[in-house]
Scaffold this motif. Structure first.
Motif, PDB file in Angstrom:
ATOM      1  N   VAL A  33       0.837  -1.213   0.000  1.00 27.10           N
ATOM      2  CA  VAL A  33       0.000   0.000   0.000  1.00 27.10           C
ATOM      3  C   VAL A  33       0.867   1.258   0.000  1.00 27.10           C
ATOM      4  N   ALA A  34       2.024   1.192   0.674  1.00 24.21           N
ATOM      5  CA  ALA A  34       2.902   2.361   0.789  1.00 24.21           C
ATOM      6  C   ALA A  34       3.487   2.786  -0.549  1.00 24.21           C
ATOM      7  N   MET A  35       3.437   1.922  -1.562  1.00 29.46           N
ATOM      8  CA  MET A  35       3.967   2.287  -2.882  1.00 29.46           C
ATOM      9  C   MET A  35       3.018   3.184  -3.668  1.00 29.46           C
ATOM     10  N   ILE A  36       1.763   3.264  -3.261  1.00 29.32           N
ATOM     11  CA  ILE A  36       0.760   3.985  -4.050  1.00 29.32           C
ATOM     12  C   ILE A  36       1.049   5.480  -4.104  1.00 29.32           C
ATOM     13  N   ILE A  37       1.344   6.105  -2.941  1.00 29.91           N
ATOM     14  CA  ILE A  37       1.530   7.560  -2.906  1.00 29.91           C
ATOM     15  C   ILE A  37       2.726   8.010  -3.758  1.00 29.91           C
ATOM     16  N   PRO A  38       3.915   7.401  -3.635  1.00 29.79           N
ATOM     17  CA  PRO A  38       5.015   7.856  -4.493  1.00 29.79           C
ATOM     18  C   PRO A  38       4.750   7.656  -5.982  1.00 29.79           C
ATOM     19  N   LEU A  39       4.049   6.586  -6.356  1.00 29.71           N
ATOM     20  CA  LEU A  39       3.730   6.378  -7.769  1.00 29.71           C
ATOM     21  C   LEU A  39       2.766   7.442  -8.273  1.00 29.71           C
ATOM     22  N   LEU A  40       1.810   7.842  -7.432  1.00 27.93           N
ATOM     23  CA  LEU A  40       0.887   8.917  -7.806  1.00 27.93           C
ATOM     24  C   LEU A  40       1.636  10.242  -7.946  1.00 27.93           C
ATOM     25  N   ALA A  41       2.577  10.510  -7.029  1.00 27.79           N
ATOM     26  CA  ALA A  41       3.381  11.738  -7.104  1.00 27.79           C
ATOM     27  C   ALA A  41       4.223  11.746  -8.377  1.00 27.79           C
ATOM     28  N   LEU A  42       4.729  10.580  -8.777  1.00 22.46           N
ATOM     29  CA  LEU A  42       5.528  10.471  -9.996  1.00 22.46           C
ATOM     30  C   LEU A  42       4.742  10.966 -11.205  1.00 22.46           C
ATOM     31  N   ILE A  43       3.492  10.576 -11.287  1.00 23.07           N
ATOM     32  CA  ILE A  43       2.642  10.994 -12.410  1.00 23.07           C
ATOM     33  C   ILE A  43       2.383  12.497 -12.367  1.00 23.07           C
ATOM     34  N   LEU A  44       2.042  13.016 -11.193  1.00 21.89           N
ATOM     35  CA  LEU A  44       1.681  14.429 -11.069  1.00 21.89           C
ATOM     36  C   LEU A  44       2.862  15.355 -11.314  1.00 21.89           C
ATOM     37  N   PHE A  45       4.071  14.934 -10.939  1.00 17.54           N
ATOM     38  CA  PHE A  45       5.243  15.793 -11.113  1.00 17.54           C
ATOM     39  C   PHE A  45       5.510  16.105 -12.586  1.00 17.54           C
ATOM     40  N   PHE A  46       5.135  15.204 -13.476  1.00 19.33           N
ATOM     41  CA  PHE A  46       5.351  15.443 -14.898  1.00 19.33           C
ATOM     42  C   PHE A  46       4.459  16.564 -15.432  1.00 19.33           C
ATOM     43  N   LEU A  47       3.430  16.923 -14.679  1.00 23.73           N
ATOM     44  CA  LEU A  47       2.511  17.975 -15.103  1.00 23.73           C
ATOM     45  C   LEU A  47       2.879  19.343 -14.527  1.00 23.73           C
ATOM     46  N   LEU A  48       3.927  19.402 -13.672  1.00 22.89           N
ATOM     47  CA  LEU A  48       4.255  20.626 -12.946  1.00 22.89           C
ATOM     48  C   LEU A  48       5.620  21.175 -13.377  1.00 22.89           C
ATOM     49  N   PRO A  49       5.841  22.496 -13.205  1.00 25.83           N
ATOM     50  CA  PRO A  49       7.105  23.109 -13.625  1.00 25.83           C
ATOM     51  C   PRO A  49       8.217  22.916 -12.607  1.00 25.83           C
ATOM     52  N   GLU A  50       9.425  23.243 -13.048  1.00 24.57           N
ATOM     53  CA  GLU A  50      10.597  23.247 -12.185  1.00 24.57           C
ATOM     54  C   GLU A  50      10.609  24.539 -11.363  1.00 24.57           C
ATOM     55  N   SER A  51      11.451  24.583 -10.331  1.00 21.79           N
ATOM     56  CA  SER A  51      11.593  25.797  -9.516  1.00 21.79           C
ATOM     57  C   SER A  51      12.046  26.972 -10.382  1.00 21.79           C
ATOM     58  N   PRO A  52      11.303  28.094 -10.381  1.00 18.68           N
ATOM     59  CA  PRO A  52      11.703  29.255 -11.189  1.00 18.68           C
ATOM     60  C   PRO A  52      13.073  29.805 -10.789  1.00 18.68           C
ATOM     61  N   LEU A  53      13.391  29.763  -9.503  1.00 22.30           N
ATOM     62  CA  LEU A  53      14.672  30.295  -9.053  1.00 22.30           C
ATOM     63  C   LEU A  53      15.819  29.459  -9.617  1.00 22.30           C
ATOM     64  N   TRP A  54      15.655  28.140  -9.628  1.00 24.53           N
ATOM     65  CA  TRP A  54      16.698  27.281 -10.198  1.00 24.53           C
ATOM     66  C   TRP A  54      16.829  27.516 -11.694  1.00 24.53           C
ATOM     67  N   LEU A  55      15.701  27.655 -12.388  1.00 23.02           N
ATOM     68  CA  LEU A  55      15.738  27.921 -13.826  1.00 23.02           C
ATOM     69  C   LEU A  55      16.454  29.238 -14.120  1.00 23.02           C
ATOM     70  N   ALA A  56      16.203  30.247 -13.280  1.00 23.37           N
ATOM     71  CA  ALA A  56      16.870  31.535 -13.459  1.00 23.37           C
ATOM     72  C   ALA A  56      18.375  31.399 -13.227  1.00 23.37           C
ATOM     73  N   LYS A  57      18.773  30.611 -12.219  1.00 15.65           N
ATOM     74  CA  LYS A  57      20.199  30.393 -11.958  1.00 15.65           C
ATOM     75  C   LYS A  57      20.884  29.703 -13.133  1.00 15.65           C
ATOM     76  N   MET A  58      20.148  28.839 -13.816  1.00 13.87           N
ATOM     77  CA  MET A  58      20.689  28.121 -14.971  1.00 13.87           C
ATOM     78  C   MET A  58      20.593  28.946 -16.254  1.00 13.87           C
ATOM     79  N   ASN A  59      20.167  30.208 -16.115  1.00 16.36           N
ATOM     80  CA  ASN A  59      20.040  31.136 -17.252  1.00 16.36           C
ATOM     81  C   ASN A  59      18.971  30.687 -18.241  1.00 16.36           C
TER      82      ASN A  59
END
Length: 526
Positions: free
Chosen positions: A211-237
């Motif tokens: 059962v404990a595997m369900i939450i990380p697998l769900l997070a894996l799917i959702l992360f693909f729909l979200l952006p990266e940290s803007p501050l990190w992107l700015a640091k990387m130019n």
């Protein structure tokens, strides 16, 4: 020294290695405190939803960290019961509980370079792989070796994810929401503990692992729909990607996003110039600069006291610790669930308290309350008469300890990592801090069974109480107040003449910071 206009000129020791940096800094215009603060537009429901969605997925990861940490509390009683299919001794049980903590620093030390190289969100994505593999090993375990392998993998995953989750939340949040979002991981961590306790009370330990595997697998799917940290992107130019991500996080306000990115860029330029002026080598690690070394010292010394105060021992050994305190009068499930539920409620309330109350008063009051409860429990267990009339006293004191510990000592760790490290060193500094915490946690968890035999319950809670009060005194002397402060202002505190909070927070120094943010006097560097 004061100049003719009453402002402090930047002074740097002369030398060929500093001439270029000195000239650049002296020609750089000062940015006032008010200019350095972002001008925030009125909250829109889109901005709140965007930041809330991003935070929710990150918090799913910290919840799984709580599940991993709390798993041994009810796993060990099942393994050590007479009808166990995998009989486990006390020594084997201590390794099952503690190996997670010795593997976590490996992940923590890796997390700093990884999150700086590939980003905060991508680091969290990578952490899901060993987490799922670890729970899979546990669900299939027919030997202690396989069980230890699974716990080791989940420990590495915890290390890989702890710092990136905190850093991501700190970097996406608007300052007025930062305390709420950066404090939320403590609540989600506690919720993960409560969830694993509840599952373990009704399901076999192998089924719980599935059962404990369900939450990380769900997070894996959702992360693909979200952006990266803007501050990190700015640091990387990667300016366009940073603008797009921050515009989404600010509810579609491109004007506000552009303004925030301009402030980020100005601060990064100042930090680079200051580091060059304060260092004889341009290749010197930012971790070696004085403000960051000071921040590392304050955060890690406090976290040492936090761990030794029993904050996490009660999570890993909830049943054992509390049954010793109560004399075995309550069932395993009752003890574990009540403490976990208490922690969830208190950390949730504390997240909203952070919007109104400073970090220092919450930490100090938490330490005084939990320290007093631990010392009273120690005294009761040592001197109280053997009678059932007052059998309610020990569990009441245990719950009191958990209540006071939860809203301050327990959750301040994440806040310190998110708010005290400047952006240019946040990745490696967070990794070093998480590694240090978990190394300390390994020794405290591994040695707990021996401590109970050597100290007895009364001595154990005496030790917890003294460590809590020592940590409270340290916080009073050295912990800066970060509520309502920009990250640049927090960094300026650690650049002051002293580590003591009182000296660096004097009215004269506050006025000087306001007038000269974020330029530092290079003569103050060692």
């Amino acid at each position: 020294m004061p100049s003719h206009n009453g402002r402090n000129e930047l002074e740097v020791e002369s030398g060929p290695e500093n001439d270029e940096s000195t000239e650049a800094l002296q020609n750089e215009p000062n940015i006032s405190n008010e200019q350095n603060r972002t001008k925030y537009s009125k909250y829109s429901y889109k901005a709140i939803l965007a930041q809330g969605l991003m935070a929710t997925v990150a918090l799913m990861i910290t919840a799984t960290n709580g599940m991993t940490a709390g798993y041994p509390a009810l796993l060990l009683p099942q393994l050590q019961s007479e009808n166990s299919t995998l009989l486990t001794t006390e020594e084997e049980g201590s390794w099952i509980a503690s190996i997670h903590s010795i593997m976590t620093p490996i992940g923590s030390l890796m997390s700093g370079p990884i999150m700086e190289r590939i980003g905060r969100r991508s680091s969290l994505l990578i952490s899901i792989i060993p987490r799922v593999l670890g729970w899979l090993c546990i669900s299939l375990a027919n030997s202690h070796l396989t069980l230890l392998a699974g716990r080791s993998l989940t420990g590495i995953a915890t290390g890989l994810s702890a710092a990136p989750a905190l850093v991501l939340l700190a970097e996406i949040a608007e300052p007025r929401l930062r305390g709420l979002l950066v404090g939320a991981p403590s609540t989600s961590f506690s919720l993960g503990i409560l969830l694993i306790y509840a599952l373990s009370s009704v399901l076999p330990w192998k089924t719980v692992a599935v059962v404990a595997m369900i939450i990380p697998l769900l997070a894996l799917i959702l992360f693909f729909l979200l952006p990266e940290s803007p501050l990190w992107l700015a640091k990387m130019n990667r300016k366009e990607e940073a603008l797009k991500a921050l515009t989404w996080l600010r509810g579609g306000s491109e004007e506000q996003a552009r303004h925030e990115l301009e402030v980020m860029n100005e601060q990064q330029q100042h930090n680079q110039l200051i580091d060059e002026a304060n260092s004889s080598s341009k290749n010197r690690s930012p971790l070696l600069s004085r403000p960051i070394l000071r921040a590392l010292m304050v955060v890690n010394v406090f976290n040492f006291f936090q761990v030794m105060a029993g904050t996490f021992t009660i999570i890993s050994y909830a049943v054992n610790v509390l049954q010793q305190a109560t004399g075995g009068t309550a069932t395993d499930t009752e003890i574990a669930v009540v403490t976990a539920l208490t922690r969830v409620l208190l950390t949730a309330v504390a997240c909203f308290m952070l919007l109104r109350i400073g970090r220092r008063p919450m930490t100090i009051s938490s330490g005084l309350g939990s320290g007093a409860a631990a010392l009273l429990l120690s005294a009761w267990l040592l001197w109280a008469p053997e009678t059932t009339m007052f059998s309610w006293v020990p569990p009441t004191l245990v719950i009191t300890f958990v209540i006071f510990n939860s809203y301050g000592f327990f959750m301040i760790q994440g806040l310190m990592i998110g708010e005290m490290f400047p952006a240019r060193a946040r990745g490696p500094a967070s990794g070093v801090t998480c590694a240090t915490i978990n190394t300390t946690l390994f020794f405290s968890t591994k040695l707990y069974p021996k401590m109970t035999h050597a100290f007895k319950p009364s001595g154990l809670f005496l030790f917890f109480g003294l460590m809590t009060l020592a940590g409270t005194l340290f916080a009073h002397l050295f912990m800066p107040e970060t509520k309502g402060k920009t990250l640049a202002e927090v960094e300026e505190h650690f650049s002051g003449p002293s580590l003591f909070w009182g000296r660096n927070n004097s009215p004269e120094r506050r006025q000087n910071i306001t007038e000269n943010m974020p330029v530092r006097n290079a003569q103050n560097t060692n």
